[in-house]
Design an enzyme around this catalytic site. Sequence first.
Site, PDB file in Angstrom:
ATOM      1  N   HIS A 127      77.330  93.286  53.774  1.00 42.40           N
ATOM      2  CA  HIS A 127      76.969  94.030  52.568  1.00 42.40           C
ATOM      3  C   HIS A 127      77.993  93.872  51.447  1.00 42.40           C
ATOM      4  O   HIS A 127      77.703  94.180  50.295  1.00 42.40           O
ATOM      5  CB  HIS A 127      76.715  95.517  52.875  1.00 42.40           C
ATOM      6  CG  HIS A 127      77.946  96.331  53.119  1.00 42.40           C
ATOM      7  ND1 HIS A 127      78.382  96.678  54.384  1.00 42.40           N
ATOM      8  CD2 HIS A 127      78.835  96.895  52.264  1.00 42.40           C
ATOM      9  CE1 HIS A 127      79.465  97.415  54.284  1.00 42.40           C
ATOM     10  NE2 HIS A 127      79.764  97.565  53.013  1.00 42.40           N
ATOM     11  N   ASP A 157      76.091  93.415  60.390  1.00 42.56           N
ATOM     12  CA  ASP A 157      76.746  93.521  59.075  1.00 42.56           C
ATOM     13  C   ASP A 157      78.027  92.689  59.018  1.00 42.56           C
ATOM     14  O   ASP A 157      79.038  93.129  58.468  1.00 42.56           O
ATOM     15  CB  ASP A 157      77.040  94.981  58.733  1.00 42.56           C
ATOM     16  CG  ASP A 157      77.227  95.184  57.225  1.00 42.56           C
ATOM     17  OD1 ASP A 157      76.967  94.227  56.471  1.00 42.56           O
ATOM     18  OD2 ASP A 157      77.644  96.275  56.815  1.00 42.56           O
ATOM     19  N   SER A 230      85.384  98.282  53.251  1.00 50.09           N
ATOM     20  CA  SER A 230      84.358  97.579  54.011  1.00 50.09           C
ATOM     21  C   SER A 230      84.742  96.123  54.236  1.00 50.09           C
ATOM     22  O   SER A 230      85.101  95.413  53.292  1.00 50.09           O
ATOM     23  CB  SER A 230      83.015  97.635  53.279  1.00 50.09           C
ATOM     24  OG  SER A 230      82.483  98.933  53.300  1.00 50.09           O
TER      25      SER A 230
END
Length: 494
Positions: A127, A157, A230
């Site tokens: 992402h 992910d 992230s």
Amino acid sequence: MQSNAVSLVRKAEDIPRDVFRLFLALILGASLVLGQAVRADARGAPESFADLAQQISPSVVNITTSTTVAASTERGPIIPEGSPFEDFFRDFMDRQGRGDDGAPRRSEALGSGFVISEDGFIVTNNHVIEGADDIEIEFFSGNRLNATLVGTDPKTDIALLKVDSDAPLPFVPFGDSDLMRVGDWVVAMGNPLGQGFSVSAGIVSARNRALSGTYDDYIQTDAAINRGNSGGPLFNMDGQVIGVNTAILSPNGGSIGIGFSMASNVVTKVVAQLKEFGETRRGWLGVRIQDVTPDVAEAMGLADAKGALITDVPDGPAKDAGMVAGDVILSFDGAEVADTRELVRRVADAPIGEAVRVLVMREGKTQTLSVTLGRREEAEADEAVPAVAVPETPTEAEVLGLTVQPVTAEMAEALGLPAGTEGLAVTAVDQVSEAYAKGLREGDVITEAGQQKVVRIKDLQDRIDEAQEAGRKSLLLLIRRGGDPRFVALSIEE
């Protein structure tokens, strides 16, 4: 006055020798246990994380992605007057300083990653780089290099990038996430909120967390993880990566001490396949399954509530091998199967095109079947093509306290999302719903549910149904607001 110890010894002289020896043994044993307990209680945090931070910093990177948002084909507002999006779009444009001159513009996003080889392979979250036109890597030294995308795996992910460097790059090794225990110290590093390289420390709060994805195996930690972290690494005290920081649970988007890192033992397998093939190649059994609950086990005469109960066998490898609905898979490729999650992961890791022995319980008797696994990605691609085109209905629905409808090109542009963005736009939020309490608002766009893309309303409902069938209590949604992604978990309990 003489010491009490001397007095005790004098009195002990009158005690029979064997009793006295037993007495001393008990005292010494108790002292040893007490000493061990004291040492365990006294074991605290390291005096400093400075040496570890210095060791790992050169291998952690900041990632900046940019995307060109196409120019509008017409000037002025593109949202009809009175639309539920009207106020949101006006406020959004004002905040971003964007006019309606129709000129193309650049949208940027920030994330983290880490180098896993001296020749420039870098791991991050999918992402973080999804939909990006350009990916720039900033190293701890200040050097910057452009990266190319090697491959992605939306289901975990994970994304793999590559940079070309004249000199060997410092890198970090993966560790064995299965060795991590609840309470072990961990260190997270990344680019929180775009502030640059930053280190936070905490402990492993829980293991084997499943948010909503098929292959979830998250390490929960209280080390501070925020937006921008992230894709960054979670380290053990030996400087090995034991997780990739992926998601947080938060009512306000900031860290409240509940962060999730995808376990390294999942990531390493994905990265190896992305490096070799540019895509994942997971095994496919071809069954629909559910957990064996205690009442089901009793009804079927099973000694233990474990294994995976087959509810349907469509055309595929399992059907070819003779599996039928009602079979309970007890072991796969020689390893016991505890539940559906474990079976799914074992099948995914198994080699494609090779025969695997599967032990099933059928009508009170065990039976061993030989199954030649197919490839999951090919099976899913075939399922994605309907035999008959069915009109998309309805165009709007209320789900999980949200009113949603498919994103149009005009909506995506007005929201500042990359051209071609697909998903479900939130047109209204029930103010007494969990979704509202967790910060979802009109104008948000749901692009993934259960770590799978959603384009139609049916996609979202299918993900909810799948999660409920798998016994999940919540569904993880990937929400984009002005191009900034974040995960939100919403309860799906009926």
